[in-house]
Design a protein around this motif. Structure first.
Motif, PDB file in Angstrom:
ATOM      1  N   PRO A 298       1.062  -0.844   0.092  1.00  0.00           N
ATOM      2  CA  PRO A 298       0.434   0.401  -0.182  1.00  0.00           C
ATOM      3  C   PRO A 298       0.537   0.992   0.040  1.00  0.00           C
ATOM      4  CG  PRO A 298      -0.677  -1.597   1.925  1.00  0.00           C
ATOM      5  CD  PRO A 298       0.689  -2.361   1.730  1.00  0.00           C
ATOM      6  N   THR A 299       0.297   2.171  -1.032  1.00  0.00           N
ATOM      7  CA  THR A 299       1.383   3.200  -1.039  1.00  0.00           C
ATOM      8  C   THR A 299       0.784   4.414  -1.934  1.00  0.00           C
ATOM      9  OG1 THR A 299       3.222   4.087  -2.321  1.00  0.00           O
ATOM     10  CG2 THR A 299       2.437   2.265  -3.343  1.00  0.00           C
ATOM     11  N   PRO A 300       1.336   5.288  -1.267  1.00  0.00           N
ATOM     12  CA  PRO A 300      -0.172   7.016  -2.375  1.00  0.00           C
ATOM     13  C   PRO A 300       0.201   6.680  -3.741  1.00  0.00           C
ATOM     14  CG  PRO A 300       1.405   8.003  -0.035  1.00  0.00           C
ATOM     15  CD  PRO A 300       1.937   5.880  -0.140  1.00  0.00           C
TER      16      PRO A 300
ATOM     17  N   TYR B   2      -3.743  11.391  -0.352  1.00  0.00           N
ATOM     18  CA  TYR B   2      -3.554  11.915   0.901  1.00  0.00           C
ATOM     19  C   TYR B   2      -3.163  11.349   1.658  1.00  0.00           C
ATOM     20  CZ  TYR B   2      -7.574   8.376   2.475  1.00  0.00           C
ATOM     21  OH  TYR B   2      -8.033   7.378   2.091  1.00  0.00           O
TER      22      TYR B   2
ATOM     23  N   GLY C  64       2.231   2.309   6.731  1.00  0.00           N
ATOM     24  CA  GLY C  64       1.296   1.110   5.820  1.00  0.00           C
ATOM     25  C   GLY C  64       0.364   0.047   6.869  1.00  0.00           C
TER      26      GLY C  64
ATOM     27  N   ALA D  35      -3.222   1.065   5.959  1.00  0.00           N
ATOM     28  CA  ALA D  35      -3.411   1.143   4.846  1.00  0.00           C
ATOM     29  C   ALA D  35      -3.695  -0.272   4.192  1.00  0.00           C
ATOM     30  CB  ALA D  35      -2.779   1.624   3.712  1.00  0.00           C
TER      31      ALA D  35
ATOM     32  N   TYR E  18      -1.579   0.178  -4.491  1.00  0.00           N
ATOM     33  CA  TYR E  18      -2.260   0.129  -4.208  1.00  0.00           C
ATOM     34  C   TYR E  18      -2.624   1.196  -2.962  1.00  0.00           C
ATOM     35  CZ  TYR E  18      -4.315  -3.918  -5.761  1.00  0.00           C
ATOM     36  OH  TYR E  18      -5.297  -5.197  -6.407  1.00  0.00           O
ATOM     37  N   SER E  19      -3.378   2.831  -3.615  1.00  0.00           N
ATOM     38  CA  SER E  19      -3.489   3.900  -2.526  1.00  0.00           C
ATOM     39  C   SER E  19      -4.893   3.898  -2.400  1.00  0.00           C
ATOM     40  CB  SER E  19      -2.932   5.100  -3.730  1.00  0.00           C
ATOM     41  OG  SER E  19      -3.539   6.429  -2.879  1.00  0.00           O
ATOM     42  N   LEU E  20      -5.169   4.031  -1.037  1.00  0.00           N
ATOM     43  CA  LEU E  20      -6.442   4.031  -0.202  1.00  0.00           C
ATOM     44  C   LEU E  20      -7.082   5.469  -1.007  1.00  0.00           C
ATOM     45  CD1 LEU E  20      -6.920   2.993   3.118  1.00  0.00           C
ATOM     46  CD2 LEU E  20      -6.871   1.672   0.993  1.00  0.00           C
ATOM     47  N   GLY E  21      -6.146   6.135  -1.477  1.00  0.00           N
ATOM     48  CA  GLY E  21      -7.171   7.972  -1.651  1.00  0.00           C
ATOM     49  C   GLY E  21      -5.485   8.751  -1.529  1.00  0.00           C
TER      50      GLY E  21
ATOM     51  N   LEU F 143      -1.062   8.775   4.895  1.00  0.00           N
ATOM     52  CA  LEU F 143      -0.788   8.262   5.787  1.00  0.00           C
ATOM     53  C   LEU F 143       0.890   7.927   6.822  1.00  0.00           C
ATOM     54  CD1 LEU F 143      -3.306   5.301   5.193  1.00  0.00           C
ATOM     55  CD2 LEU F 143      -4.363   7.389   6.525  1.00  0.00           C
TER      56      LEU F 143
END
Ligand code: ADE
Length: 225
Positions: free
Chosen positions: A87-89, A136, A141, A144, A131-134, A138
């Motif tokens: 998970p990463t922006p 912004y 990880g 996320a 994948y990015s959650l949005g 955090l």
């Protein structure tokens, strides 16, 4: 589904996977969670997991070697290569369709990044999905990863008591879910849409669909429908 999580903060996941539907999914054998403490795979005496970036700039980067060690150890004993998620922006937006896809995997590994992220060579060598959650950032990880595991786990057949209810969820059919009401019929002087009291299921379905379409068009015009 087996889920392994590589993290500097293993205790983070205690409460998340120790409660509610995810705990029940583990107890019932739908889900197995294994958390790996990345610190245990560091080799220097200070157990340092991060380092300065080549080229300079503020912010540290997670060192590659502990990730290589833990991933080599995990994959040495698996016959089929697990799917590795970071998970990463910088990743592709994570969507319900991704949750459904992941729920069909037998074995997932999540890498939890911190600071400026993870050395790119770990990503090139090991990572299958970013994948990015949005839009912004955090603090790490872990949150996320937990969100993605939750969204995928509830799509495993049997995990939700009533899978039909998931069909009406936002995004399941590519639209936002509409408003719902329960007893009492009047609260704070506010009633409920009268159609819900007619008992006419076809008309109620039609009403729900039109409210969903209206909301989706207004709030999320980017969702197709
Ligand atoms: N890690 C930090 N921020 C994130 C985000 N927005 N999505 C996924 N992983 C992240």
């Amino acid at each position: 589904m087996k889920v392994e999580i590589v993290t500097l903060f293993p205790r983070f996941f205690d409460s998340i996977f120790g409660q509610s539907i995810l705990q029940r999914a583990c107890d019932a054998g739908f889900l197995e969670i294994v958390v790996h403490d990345l610190r245990e795979y560091t080799t220097d005496k200070h157990h340092q997991a991060d380092d300065y970036r080549f080229g300079g700039g503020a912010g540290m980067l997670m060192k590659p070697d502990p990730f290589f060690s833990v991933l080599e150890k995990i994959t040495r004993t698996t016959s089929k290569r697990p799917l590795i998620v970071f998970p990463t922006p910088q990743g592709r937006p994570f969507r319900q369709t991704d949750a459904i896809e992941l729920s069909r995997e037998h074995h997932l590994i999540f890498l939890c990044g911190h600071y400026k992220g993870i050395d790119q060579r770990v990503i090139e060598r090991w990572v299958d999905k970013e994948y990015s959650l949005g839009d912004y950032v955090l603090t790490g990880g872990e949150l996320a990863s937990a969100v993605i595991v939750d969204a995928a786990a509830r799509m495993i057949p049997g995990v939700l008591g009533d899978f039909d209810s998931a069909r009406g969820d936002s995004f399941y059919e590519g639209m936002l879910d509409g408003p719902h009401y329960t007893r009492p019929e009047v609260v704070d002087g506010r009633g409920i849409p009268s159609i819900l009291m007619t008992g006419h299921h076809k008309n109620i379905e039609r009403w729900r669909l039109s409210v969903s379409q209206f909301l989706t068009k207004r709030r999320r015009p980017d969702l197709k429908k």
